[in-house]
Design a protein around this motif. Structure first.
Motif, PDB file in Angstrom:
ATOM      1  N   VAL A  75     -77.665  56.897  90.195  1.00  0.00           N
ATOM      2  CA  VAL A  75     -76.893  58.117  90.020  1.00  0.00           C
ATOM      3  C   VAL A  75     -75.903  58.251  91.175  1.00  0.00           C
ATOM      4  N   HIS A  76     -74.627  58.405  90.823  1.00  0.00           N
ATOM      5  CA  HIS A  76     -73.558  58.581  91.818  1.00  0.00           C
ATOM      6  C   HIS A  76     -73.068  60.024  91.759  1.00  0.00           C
ATOM      7  N   ARG A  77     -73.075  60.700  92.889  1.00  0.00           N
ATOM      8  CA  ARG A  77     -72.619  62.092  92.972  1.00  0.00           C
ATOM      9  C   ARG A  77     -71.173  62.099  93.457  1.00  0.00           C
ATOM     10  N   VAL A  78     -70.289  62.546  92.594  1.00  0.00           N
ATOM     11  CA  VAL A  78     -68.851  62.456  92.851  1.00  0.00           C
ATOM     12  C   VAL A  78     -68.381  63.743  93.526  1.00  0.00           C
ATOM     13  N   TYR A  79     -67.704  63.595  94.653  1.00  0.00           N
ATOM     14  CA  TYR A  79     -67.228  64.756  95.415  1.00  0.00           C
ATOM     15  C   TYR A  79     -65.787  64.517  95.816  1.00  0.00           C
ATOM     16  N   VAL A  80     -64.872  65.253  95.189  1.00  0.00           N
ATOM     17  CA  VAL A  80     -63.451  65.009  95.432  1.00  0.00           C
ATOM     18  C   VAL A  80     -63.048  65.341  96.866  1.00  0.00           C
ATOM     19  N   GLY A  81     -63.808  66.203  97.526  1.00  0.00           N
ATOM     20  CA  GLY A  81     -63.498  66.527  98.911  1.00  0.00           C
ATOM     21  C   GLY A  81     -63.541  65.331  99.838  1.00  0.00           C
ATOM     22  N   SER A  82     -64.175  64.254  99.409  1.00  0.00           N
ATOM     23  CA  SER A  82     -64.277  63.065 100.253  1.00  0.00           C
ATOM     24  C   SER A  82     -62.967  62.290 100.350  1.00  0.00           C
ATOM     25  N   VAL A  83     -61.986  62.602  99.496  1.00  0.00           N
ATOM     26  CA  VAL A  83     -60.743  61.825  99.494  1.00  0.00           C
ATOM     27  C   VAL A  83     -59.508  62.693  99.736  1.00  0.00           C
ATOM     28  N   LEU A  84     -59.693  63.908 100.225  1.00  0.00           N
ATOM     29  CA  LEU A  84     -58.544  64.797 100.401  1.00  0.00           C
ATOM     30  C   LEU A  84     -57.494  64.219 101.339  1.00  0.00           C
ATOM     31  N   LYS A  85     -57.918  63.388 102.288  1.00  0.00           N
ATOM     32  CA  LYS A  85     -56.976  62.837 103.254  1.00  0.00           C
ATOM     33  C   LYS A  85     -56.683  61.359 103.012  1.00  0.00           C
ATOM     34  N   GLU A  86     -57.047  60.851 101.846  1.00  0.00           N
ATOM     35  CA  GLU A  86     -56.756  59.455 101.508  1.00  0.00           C
ATOM     36  C   GLU A  86     -55.377  59.385 100.848  1.00  0.00           C
ATOM     37  N   THR A  87     -54.361  59.392 101.694  1.00  0.00           N
ATOM     38  CA  THR A  87     -52.978  59.481 101.219  1.00  0.00           C
ATOM     39  C   THR A  87     -52.632  58.361 100.256  1.00  0.00           C
ATOM     40  N   ALA A  88     -53.071  57.150 100.544  1.00  0.00           N
ATOM     41  CA  ALA A  88     -52.728  56.008  99.681  1.00  0.00           C
ATOM     42  C   ALA A  88     -53.280  56.199  98.274  1.00  0.00           C
ATOM     43  N   LEU A  89     -54.480  56.737  98.154  1.00  0.00           N
ATOM     44  CA  LEU A  89     -55.057  56.995  96.828  1.00  0.00           C
ATOM     45  C   LEU A  89     -54.232  58.046  96.091  1.00  0.00           C
ATOM     46  N   LEU A  90     -53.865  59.121  96.787  1.00  0.00           N
ATOM     47  CA  LEU A  90     -53.063  60.172  96.151  1.00  0.00           C
ATOM     48  C   LEU A  90     -51.702  59.634  95.713  1.00  0.00           C
ATOM     49  N   GLN A  91     -51.107  58.793  96.537  1.00  0.00           N
ATOM     50  CA  GLN A  91     -49.814  58.202  96.180  1.00  0.00           C
ATOM     51  C   GLN A  91     -49.940  57.282  94.971  1.00  0.00           C
ATOM     52  N   GLU A  92     -51.042  56.573  94.867  1.00  0.00           N
ATOM     53  CA  GLU A  92     -51.244  55.691  93.718  1.00  0.00           C
ATOM     54  C   GLU A  92     -51.375  56.514  92.437  1.00  0.00           C
ATOM     55  N   LEU A  93     -52.050  57.644  92.493  1.00  0.00           N
ATOM     56  CA  LEU A  93     -52.154  58.501  91.314  1.00  0.00           C
ATOM     57  C   LEU A  93     -50.787  59.034  90.898  1.00  0.00           C
ATOM     58  N   VAL A  94     -49.960  59.396  91.874  1.00  0.00           N
ATOM     59  CA  VAL A  94     -48.596  59.830  91.568  1.00  0.00           C
ATOM     60  C   VAL A  94     -47.826  58.703  90.886  1.00  0.00           C
ATOM     61  N   ARG A  95     -47.944  57.498  91.413  1.00  0.00           N
ATOM     62  CA  ARG A  95     -47.252  56.349  90.807  1.00  0.00           C
ATOM     63  C   ARG A  95     -47.704  56.161  89.360  1.00  0.00           C
ATOM     64  N   GLN A  96     -48.993  56.287  89.107  1.00  0.00           N
ATOM     65  CA  GLN A  96     -49.492  56.097  87.750  1.00  0.00           C
ATOM     66  C   GLN A  96     -49.019  57.209  86.819  1.00  0.00           C
ATOM     67  N   ALA A  97     -48.858  58.413  87.352  1.00  0.00           N
ATOM     68  CA  ALA A  97     -48.287  59.492  86.534  1.00  0.00           C
ATOM     69  C   ALA A  97     -46.831  59.195  86.201  1.00  0.00           C
ATOM     70  N   GLU A  98     -46.064  58.683  87.173  1.00  0.00           N
ATOM     71  CA  GLU A  98     -44.662  58.346  86.936  1.00  0.00           C
ATOM     72  C   GLU A  98     -44.523  57.253  85.890  1.00  0.00           C
TER      73      GLU A  98
END
Length: 299
Positions: free
Chosen positions: A237-260
């Motif tokens: 069982v994996h407990r997913v917590y989005v607060g763990s990646v709030l400062k992972e800029t590269a991940l956030l930028q990749e999501l933006v790229r995928q939205a574009e």
């Protein structure tokens, strides 16, 4: 509606003039008391301001920022509402939590991206399924579920999604390979497709341990609401917590790229004025929302 002091960015922080803030179940939990223990433990004082997802314009930069952003840039950001969230005209965030907004997307749509997409990405990374393996997704028609389908397909997974009758065509268009009835017998329906059980489940419907029967021995389950149950038959069982990646800029930028690029589909269910935020909460609690409600702070 309250008037509060204008926030001032400190070291490594950015102030954003918010144009749109998306509404999420976490906002309801803050309002209805489910986060009371967190508020008490951190000795936070009112007003308590909800909101995790935002889009707007860089308004000011504190000292020590990385030079990546400048005043006037359109951006998206993600924040935990402790001590304060995104239902506001302005907010101060760590600069790492703010990235350029998707090109060609308005603020309302852009505000629906980061929190749910990041949650889906974390869940898939924790499940760590290999291309060709099978993932079942509960709550697949919701904001988290659709992003999970789309990201799972980019990872090369076979996706089984639950669907109400009027969601079948849209979920197929988002990439689901197989569909089972929503609110049917999830375990039996999945096992009818995969007799030995799926390799993993991403549980966006918060069924938690009720999904174990659909998972093969030594398979994987990702949960999103701090469930503390224990797996059976070797299921991890994996407990997913989005607060763990709030400062992972590269991940956030990749999501933006995928939205574009259209990998991720931004879906707005409806838009509300700030003074009507209660209506958004009321309708979200009622269920059957496809996409995200958004509060428009642009005026």
């Amino acid at each position: 509606m309250l008037e509060v002091a204008e926030p001032v960015p400190g070291e490594g922080e950015v102030r954003v003039r918010i144009h749109a803030a998306a509404v999420s179940p976490t906002d309801l939990m803050l309002r209805n008391g489910q986060h009371a223990a967190t508020i008490s433990a951190q000795n936070l004082q009112p007003p308590y301001i909800p909101g995790m997802d935002l889009a707007g314009v860089v308004d000011a930069l504190g000292p020590g920022h990385d030079g990546r952003l400048k005043v006037g840039d359109p951006v998206v950001g993600i924040v935990l509402p402790f001590p304060t969230g995104a239902y506001a005209d302005k907010i101060v965030l760590p600069v790492e939590s703010v990235v350029a907004a998707p090109d060609g997307v308005d603020f309302v749509a852009a505000s629906t991206l980061l929190m749910n997409a990041a949650t889906a990405r974390i869940a898939l990374d924790q499940l760590a399924l290999a291309p060709g393996q099978t993932l079942a997704i509960t709550g697949a028609s919701g904001a988290l579920g659709v992003y999970a389908i789309q990201l799972a397909k980019t990872d090369g997974l076979t996706v089984i999604a639950d669907a109400a009758p009027d969601d079948v065509e849209s979920l197929r268009s988002f990439g689901a390979d197989y569909l089972v009835p929503r609110r049917g017998d999830f375990v039996a329906d999945v096992r009818a497709l995969v007799p030995d059980g799926v390799d993993g489940v991403l549980d966006a419907a918060v069924l938690n341990g009720a999904t174990f029967g659909a998972i093969r021995d030594h398979g994987q389950l990702a949960v999103v609401r701090a469930w503390d149950g224990i797996g059976e038959r070797g299921i991890q069982v994996h407990r997913v917590y989005v607060g763990s990646v709030l400062k992972e800029t590269a991940l956030l930028q990749e999501l933006v790229r995928q939205a574009e690029e259209g990998v991720l589909t931004l879906r707005v269910a409806d838009v509300f004025a700030p003074e009507d935020a209660w209506k958004a909460h009321e309708q979200l609690e009622a269920g059957r929302v496809r996409g995200r409600f958004v509060i428009d702070f642009s005026s």
